[in-house]
Structure formats: C-alpha cells, structure tokens
Design an enzyme around this catalytic site. Sequence first.
Site, short mmCIF file in Angstrom:
data_model
loop_
_atom_site.label_atom_id
_atom_site.label_comp_id
_atom_site.label_asym_id
_atom_site.label_seq_id
_atom_site.Cartn_x
_atom_site.Cartn_y
_atom_site.Cartn_z
N THR A 1 0.69 -1.11 0.06
CA THR A 1 -0.11 -0.36 0.35
C THR A 1 0.41 1.19 0.22
OG1 THR A 1 -1.77 1.21 1.55
CG2 THR A 1 -0.14 -0.59 2.83
N TYR B 1 -2.06 0.40 9.55
CA TYR B 1 -2.48 -0.36 8.80
C TYR B 1 -0.78 -0.49 7.68
CZ TYR B 1 -4.06 -1.35 3.53
OH TYR B 1 -3.82 -2.34 2.77
#
Length: 219
Positions: free
Chosen positions: A13, A37
Amino acid sequence: LEEDVNSLIFSSTAAVYGIPENIPVTEDERLMPINPYGTSKMMTKLILKDLSSAYKEFNYISLRYFNVAGADSKNRIGQAYKESTHLITRALKTAKGEFKKLEIFGTNYPTPDGTCIRDYIHVDDLAEAHILALEYLLKNRKSDVFNCGYGHGYSVREVIETVKRVTGIDFIVQETLPREGDPPVLIADSKKIKSQLNWKPKYNDLFYIIKTAWEWEKK
C-alpha cells in the site's frame, strides 16, 4: 519455502510512505507510515526482504496500491463492505440513501481546496498489474517493488462532485475534523511499472471509475 512456494506477489500500500517528502512518490521514498495499516505492510516488506536475502531461490514483487476504486467493467464483482470507509463507495452509498450524510474529514490541508488528494486506480488496471508482475517475476527471478497508481490525484471535494454528476443525486455533505493518519497528498510516480512491466493503464478516468462503482452499487 517448506511448501516449495518460491515466488510471491505481495499486496502492499501507499500508506507505507506516510507523509512523503516528494510528490509524486517514487519507490525509493523513505518508508515512514503514520497509521497501523501502513506499518503492518512495511513490516511484511522487511520480512520478505530478509527471506529473499536468506534464501536465494525465494523472490517477491511488492505492489504498492494507491487508492483502488471502481468495479469490474462487466459488473460481475465490486466492493461489498456494508460499513465501507472508502470515499467513493461511501459517497455512492450515501447517494443511494444508505447513509444520511457524507462526512469530509478535514478541510484545512495544504491542498488547493483544503481536502486530501489521492491517486485513484481502477481495479481492472490493478488486476492487469498483478498479471504483468507475476510474468516478470517468473521470468527474471528478481525481487522488486512497484507503485500502482496513475500519477495524478483528485481531492475529496472533486470526488464528491464527480459522484454527484455520475449519480445525478445531490446528497448531504458535512465538514468535520480531520482523522489521524491521513496524509494530505498521496500520488504515485508510476514510471517504473510502466517501463519495467510495460503496464499500460486503460481506465485512467475518474468519471469512468465512479460510473463502474455506481453500476455495481445499484446491482
């Protein structure tokens, strides 16, 4: 390795970059995630790098997704989260009446209209990037990292206005406080994936991205 799996495509990501010093962001940017995250993805990347160093037969490609959006162009599959926090999906569900209002988290960011800017990539183009990455990995047996984005971004306000144009529905939008862990701007430098994997995105259009997501939501 015990199962003789020596090639891996890792879904990473853009959140690993945190608040990047340079925009657009290249794969060489320092990894400084500012939310859990992004940190979890960074840690996995470090593990994969160590594995690749320790076991020469093991190689991986890490694809750093920017904001994946849209739905399959043939309307066969799309996002199915009831409580999605993804801006486009949330806006479409608000247009449908599933939510009473759509919140904008922060309007004082250092951007032209004060809202966060993101690089949105259509899911079909991302799927193609996976195929090319796997072919490259199996052929070259070489670990690498690639950004997956279009190289330009849209603000939260621009996305909302496009959702309203696509749907023809004017829903309630409320400005509220910023969320922790939201960088002001995240835009990919995608030169590397285009040159090394010959990736040629086909759906680089915000209206089209939202239109496919809307068709899925209506279904």
